[in-house]
Design a protein around this motif. Structure first.
Motif, short mmCIF file in Angstrom:
data_model
loop_
_atom_site.label_atom_id
_atom_site.label_comp_id
_atom_site.label_asym_id
_atom_site.label_seq_id
_atom_site.Cartn_x
_atom_site.Cartn_y
_atom_site.Cartn_z
N LEU A 273 4.07 -15.20 2.79
CA LEU A 273 4.08 -14.29 1.64
C LEU A 273 3.33 -14.87 0.45
O LEU A 273 2.59 -14.15 -0.23
CB LEU A 273 5.53 -13.96 1.25
CG LEU A 273 6.27 -13.07 2.24
CD1 LEU A 273 7.76 -13.01 1.90
CD2 LEU A 273 5.66 -11.67 2.26
N ALA A 274 3.47 -16.16 0.21
CA ALA A 274 2.73 -16.80 -0.87
C ALA A 274 1.23 -16.72 -0.61
O ALA A 274 0.43 -16.46 -1.52
CB ALA A 274 3.17 -18.26 -1.03
N SER A 275 0.85 -16.92 0.63
CA SER A 275 -0.55 -16.85 1.00
C SER A 275 -1.12 -15.44 0.81
O SER A 275 -2.24 -15.26 0.32
CB SER A 275 -0.71 -17.30 2.45
OG SER A 275 -2.07 -17.41 2.80
N LEU A 276 -0.33 -14.43 1.16
CA LEU A 276 -0.78 -13.04 0.97
C LEU A 276 -0.88 -12.69 -0.51
O LEU A 276 -1.78 -11.94 -0.91
CB LEU A 276 0.13 -12.08 1.72
CG LEU A 276 0.01 -12.17 3.25
CD1 LEU A 276 1.10 -11.33 3.92
CD2 LEU A 276 -1.37 -11.73 3.72
N ALA A 277 0.00 -13.23 -1.34
CA ALA A 277 -0.10 -13.01 -2.78
C ALA A 277 -1.37 -13.67 -3.33
O ALA A 277 -2.08 -13.09 -4.17
CB ALA A 277 1.14 -13.55 -3.50
N LEU A 278 -1.68 -14.87 -2.85
CA LEU A 278 -2.90 -15.56 -3.25
C LEU A 278 -4.13 -14.75 -2.84
O LEU A 278 -5.09 -14.61 -3.61
CB LEU A 278 -2.96 -16.95 -2.64
CG LEU A 278 -4.22 -17.76 -2.92
CD1 LEU A 278 -4.38 -18.02 -4.42
CD2 LEU A 278 -4.19 -19.07 -2.14
N PHE A 279 -4.10 -14.19 -1.64
CA PHE A 279 -5.18 -13.32 -1.17
C PHE A 279 -5.44 -12.18 -2.14
O PHE A 279 -6.57 -11.93 -2.55
CB PHE A 279 -4.82 -12.80 0.23
CG PHE A 279 -5.37 -11.44 0.56
CD1 PHE A 279 -6.72 -11.26 0.79
CD2 PHE A 279 -4.53 -10.34 0.63
CE1 PHE A 279 -7.24 -10.00 1.09
CE2 PHE A 279 -5.02 -9.09 0.93
CZ PHE A 279 -6.38 -8.91 1.16
N ALA A 280 -4.39 -11.49 -2.54
CA ALA A 280 -4.54 -10.36 -3.46
C ALA A 280 -5.10 -10.82 -4.81
O ALA A 280 -5.98 -10.16 -5.38
CB ALA A 280 -3.20 -9.66 -3.65
N TYR A 281 -4.62 -11.95 -5.30
CA TYR A 281 -5.12 -12.47 -6.57
C TYR A 281 -6.61 -12.81 -6.47
O TYR A 281 -7.39 -12.46 -7.36
CB TYR A 281 -4.32 -13.71 -6.99
CG TYR A 281 -4.99 -14.46 -8.11
CD1 TYR A 281 -4.98 -13.96 -9.40
CD2 TYR A 281 -5.68 -15.64 -7.86
CE1 TYR A 281 -5.63 -14.63 -10.43
CE2 TYR A 281 -6.32 -16.31 -8.88
CZ TYR A 281 -6.30 -15.81 -10.16
OH TYR A 281 -6.95 -16.47 -11.17
N LEU A 282 -7.00 -13.48 -5.41
CA LEU A 282 -8.40 -13.90 -5.27
C LEU A 282 -9.35 -12.70 -5.25
O LEU A 282 -10.46 -12.79 -5.78
CB LEU A 282 -8.58 -14.76 -4.03
CG LEU A 282 -7.98 -16.16 -4.15
CD1 LEU A 282 -7.99 -16.87 -2.80
CD2 LEU A 282 -8.71 -16.98 -5.20
N LEU A 283 -8.93 -11.59 -4.68
CA LEU A 283 -9.80 -10.41 -4.68
C LEU A 283 -10.03 -9.86 -6.08
O LEU A 283 -11.05 -9.23 -6.35
CB LEU A 283 -9.24 -9.32 -3.77
CG LEU A 283 -9.50 -9.50 -2.28
CD1 LEU A 283 -9.00 -8.29 -1.50
CD2 LEU A 283 -10.96 -9.75 -1.96
N THR A 284 -9.10 -10.12 -7.00
CA THR A 284 -9.30 -9.65 -8.38
C THR A 284 -10.40 -10.44 -9.09
O THR A 284 -10.88 -10.02 -10.13
CB THR A 284 -8.01 -9.73 -9.22
OG1 THR A 284 -7.66 -11.10 -9.43
CG2 THR A 284 -6.88 -8.98 -8.55
N LEU A 285 -10.80 -11.58 -8.54
CA LEU A 285 -11.84 -12.41 -9.15
C LEU A 285 -13.25 -11.94 -8.80
O LEU A 285 -14.22 -12.41 -9.40
CB LEU A 285 -11.67 -13.87 -8.73
CG LEU A 285 -10.32 -14.52 -9.09
CD1 LEU A 285 -10.29 -15.95 -8.59
CD2 LEU A 285 -10.05 -14.45 -10.58
N VAL A 286 -13.37 -11.04 -7.85
CA VAL A 286 -14.68 -10.55 -7.43
C VAL A 286 -15.28 -9.72 -8.55
O VAL A 286 -14.63 -8.87 -9.14
CB VAL A 286 -14.56 -9.73 -6.13
CG1 VAL A 286 -15.88 -9.07 -5.78
CG2 VAL A 286 -14.10 -10.62 -5.00
N ASP A 287 -16.55 -9.98 -8.83
CA ASP A 287 -17.27 -9.26 -9.88
C ASP A 287 -17.71 -7.89 -9.37
O ASP A 287 -18.76 -7.75 -8.75
CB ASP A 287 -18.48 -10.08 -10.33
CG ASP A 287 -19.23 -9.43 -11.48
OD1 ASP A 287 -18.60 -8.67 -12.24
OD2 ASP A 287 -20.44 -9.68 -11.60
N SER A 288 -16.86 -6.89 -9.59
CA SER A 288 -17.15 -5.53 -9.18
C SER A 288 -16.45 -4.59 -10.15
O SER A 288 -15.32 -4.84 -10.56
CB SER A 288 -16.64 -5.29 -7.75
OG SER A 288 -16.84 -3.95 -7.38
N ALA A 289 -17.13 -3.52 -10.50
CA ALA A 289 -16.55 -2.56 -11.43
C ALA A 289 -15.47 -1.70 -10.76
O ALA A 289 -14.66 -1.09 -11.43
CB ALA A 289 -17.64 -1.66 -12.00
N ALA A 290 -15.47 -1.66 -9.44
CA ALA A 290 -14.53 -0.81 -8.72
C ALA A 290 -13.80 -1.63 -7.65
O ALA A 290 -14.43 -2.32 -6.86
CB ALA A 290 -15.26 0.35 -8.06
#
Length: 107
Positions: free
Chosen positions: A38-55
């Protein structure tokens, strides 16, 4: 460069988190495997927020290609199954699609 690192980290985190559930449900491992999963899946979701994309949807769609390549690498390294030419060809096609989605010129 941040996009590549975020996608690579997200792929590792997602596969590790999903594997924790696989190990628990399919391999008979302890339910304690779910905690780091579960911690790893939360980290996964956080890391995707770092991607430079408007959408968000575009970032997630491009991530799909990266995830496929990472899953094939996991197959090879963690499970000891050597990818065949179809695994590799399919992965490259998906990665090309991800690059088009993320890097394509937009107005």
């Amino acid at each position: 460069m941040i996009n590549i690192a975020a996608y690579a980290g997200a792929a590792i985190a997602e596969i590790a988190g999903c594997f924790a559930f696989w190990a628990w449900l399919r391999m008979g491992k302890s339910a304690l495997w779910l905690l780091p999963g579960l911690a790893s899946l939360a980290l996964f979701a956080y890391l995707l927020t770092l991607v430079d994309s408007a959408a968000a949807g575009r970032a997630y769609a491009a991530y799909g290609g990266v995830y496929i390549v990472a899953a094939i690498v996991w197959l090879w390294i963690a499970e000891g199954v050597q990818p065949d030419r179809w695994d590799i060809t399919g992965s490259l096609v998906c990665l090309a699609g991800a690059a088009i989605i993320l890097l394509g010129p937009r107005s």
